[in-house]
Scaffold this active site. Structure first.
Site, PDB file in Angstrom:
ATOM      1  N   ASP A   1       0.840  -1.196   0.000  1.00 48.29           N
ATOM      2  CA  ASP A   1       0.000   0.000   0.000  1.00 48.29           C
ATOM      3  C   ASP A   1       0.874   1.245   0.000  1.00 48.29           C
ATOM      4  O   ASP A   1       1.596   1.510   0.967  1.00 48.29           O
ATOM      5  CB  ASP A   1      -0.912   0.014   1.236  1.00 48.29           C
ATOM      6  CG  ASP A   1      -1.807   1.244   1.258  1.00 48.29           C
ATOM      7  OD1 ASP A   1      -2.856   1.215   0.592  1.00 48.29           O
ATOM      8  OD2 ASP A   1      -1.440   2.238   1.925  1.00 48.29           O
TER       9      ASP A   1
ATOM     10  N   TYR B   1       3.878   9.769  -0.665  1.00 47.24           N
ATOM     11  CA  TYR B   1       4.865   9.134   0.206  1.00 47.24           C
ATOM     12  C   TYR B   1       6.284   9.315  -0.323  1.00 47.24           C
ATOM     13  O   TYR B   1       7.254   9.066   0.386  1.00 47.24           O
ATOM     14  CB  TYR B   1       4.579   7.635   0.357  1.00 47.24           C
ATOM     15  CG  TYR B   1       3.258   7.293   1.003  1.00 47.24           C
ATOM     16  CD1 TYR B   1       2.473   8.260   1.625  1.00 47.24           C
ATOM     17  CD2 TYR B   1       2.774   5.991   0.970  1.00 47.24           C
ATOM     18  CE1 TYR B   1       1.259   7.940   2.197  1.00 47.24           C
ATOM     19  CE2 TYR B   1       1.554   5.661   1.549  1.00 47.24           C
ATOM     20  CZ  TYR B   1       0.799   6.640   2.151  1.00 47.24           C
ATOM     21  OH  TYR B   1      -0.410   6.306   2.716  1.00 47.24           O
TER      22      TYR B   1
ATOM     23  N   LYS C   1      -2.357   6.370  -4.541  1.00 47.10           N
ATOM     24  CA  LYS C   1      -3.396   7.334  -4.181  1.00 47.10           C
ATOM     25  C   LYS C   1      -3.173   8.665  -4.895  1.00 47.10           C
ATOM     26  O   LYS C   1      -2.034   9.099  -5.095  1.00 47.10           O
ATOM     27  CB  LYS C   1      -3.407   7.553  -2.662  1.00 47.10           C
ATOM     28  CG  LYS C   1      -3.535   6.265  -1.860  1.00 47.10           C
ATOM     29  CD  LYS C   1      -3.516   6.522  -0.361  1.00 47.10           C
ATOM     30  CE  LYS C   1      -3.470   5.215   0.420  1.00 47.10           C
ATOM     31  NZ  LYS C   1      -2.142   4.611   0.397  1.00 47.10           N
TER      32      LYS C   1
ATOM     33  N   HIS D   1      -6.958  10.206  -2.125  1.00 49.84           N
ATOM     34  CA  HIS D   1      -6.262  10.125  -0.843  1.00 49.84           C
ATOM     35  C   HIS D   1      -7.013  10.839   0.289  1.00 49.84           C
ATOM     36  O   HIS D   1      -7.094  10.329   1.410  1.00 49.84           O
ATOM     37  CB  HIS D   1      -4.853  10.714  -0.986  1.00 49.84           C
ATOM     38  CG  HIS D   1      -3.885  10.200   0.026  1.00 49.84           C
ATOM     39  ND1 HIS D   1      -2.532  10.087  -0.229  1.00 49.84           N
ATOM     40  CD2 HIS D   1      -4.046   9.775   1.294  1.00 49.84           C
ATOM     41  CE1 HIS D   1      -1.920   9.601   0.846  1.00 49.84           C
ATOM     42  NE2 HIS D   1      -2.821   9.417   1.776  1.00 49.84           N
TER      43      HIS D   1
END
Length: 360
Positions: free
Chosen positions: A78, A83, A108, A141
């Site tokens: 995930d 990120y 996302k 997100h």
């Protein structure tokens, strides 16, 4: 129900099969488990029940964590554009030797890319970094849209009405770039707001903060009633809560009774609640430990569920203030328009709708 359990493992327990108290269950509990290994989404795709979450996994660490996870048996990673580690995740996947079609990849869409013309370029960037032609699951997100190029300036129209963004996600499914689409951090009013539209594909997943401190039983019940799978991020609590979670008397008692670790108790509880669970770690032993789940006896599961849902909820991740929002993103009417409770059909104009209150 669209969602179903698949790959259930069930064998008879043996009193002779014992592990040292507190020792990680390295593979053994996976065979003892009668929990689902996967859930079936409306598309027919089967999403693994336990994933490695790579949020906050730093450069030079995340790749090794991914390879450790895949070697341990994980088949679900995930991630997200924001990120900033998708390139390393993709390289680790290639280095692992595990075929792409055997690994479930989630990414996302970040808040600055909600404008319809920005959705596909944002996805393409993630695809390029991951080194793949498709994403198994692509999520909005946050239910908050920022104006592109701004310093988190709210786009009130796309925040109140995410349908144009969703329509672009549906197009990406039709193009084959995405297999399944969903949302993250949506509460019930926001879900009802989105699904009141004439959707071609309904959200398959809602990824939210779920843990002992913030178990969200109402959202979980609503999701089950509406064929929506929940995914649990921060499943052990926030970084500051993890130690306290693992020292809870109820958790320690179950761990001792079943000869598993406290972390395995909590992760198993999440799957037994019917959610995908996303534990994150870059420590190899913990990555392996977190994958071992076992069905809790009903009495122990119910005891833990009661304890989790009997205290006031404590949400940790709420960026409303840091984003200078004029409302709380998790308030029932925070900057969104929702249908009346009696209107479960498609959006058909202003009649029968109420405007969400905006905090000032």
């Amino acid at each position: 129900m669209y969602l179903s359990f698949v790959g259930v493992r069930t064998v008879v327990r043996s009193a002779k099969l014992r592990l040292p108290v507190g020792a990680p269950c390295r593979g053994v509990q996976r065979n003892l488990s009668s929990l689902p290994s996967h859930y079936t989404l409306p598309s027919g795709d089967k999403i693994p029940a336990v994933a490695l979450g790579v949020w906050q996994a730093g450069k030079g660490e995340v790749g090794e964590a991914v390879k450790t996870a895949l070697k341990a048996g994980y088949r679900h990673i995930d991630g997200a554009w924001v990120y900033r580690n998708e390139e390393e995740v993709g390289q680790a996947l290639r280095d692992s030797g595990v075929p792409r079609d055997q690994v479930w990849l989630t990414s996302k869409l970040w808040n600055t890319f909600h404008a319809p013309e920005d959705v596909e370029p944002a996805l393409d960037e993630s695809l390029q970094k991951l080194g793949t032609e498709y994403i198994d699951l692509y999520l909005i997100h946050w239910p908050i849209a920022f104006k592109k190029g701004s310093n988190n300036e709210l786009d009130p129209e796309l925040t109140a009405n995410p349908y144009p963004t969703w329509q672009k996600l549906e197009e990406l499914v039709d193009k084959g770039k995405v297999r399944n689409i969903g949302v993250s951090n949506f509460n019930i009013p926001r879900l009802r707001n989105l699904t009141a539209n004439p959707l071609k594909y309904k959200p398959a997943v809602n990824q939210v903060e779920l843990n002992y401190w913030n178990p969200q039983p109402e959202l979980l019940q609503w999701a089950k009633e509406n064929n929506l799978l929940l995914e649990a991020y921060s499943p052990l609590g926030s970084n500051k809560q993890v130690k306290e979670t693992l020292q809870l008397p109820e958790v320690k008692a179950i761990a001792e009774a079943l000869n598993i670790t406290p972390a395995q108790v909590i992760i198993s509880w999440h799957v037994q609640r019917g959610t995908v669970v996303l534990p994150k770690s870059v420590t190899p032993s913990r990555v392996v430990e977190n994958f071992q789940v076992v069905k809790l006896p009903d009495e122990l599961f119910n005891k833990l569920e009661k304890a989790a849902t009997s205290h006031p909820p404590q949400r940790v991740l709420n960026p409303s203030k840091s984003w200078n929002l004029p409302f709380d993103v998790f308030d029932d009417d925070g900057g969104v328009t929702v249908p009346d409770e009696g209107n479960n059909g498609e959006r058909s104009g202003a009649q029968g709708w109420r405007s969400g209150a905006t905090a000032v």
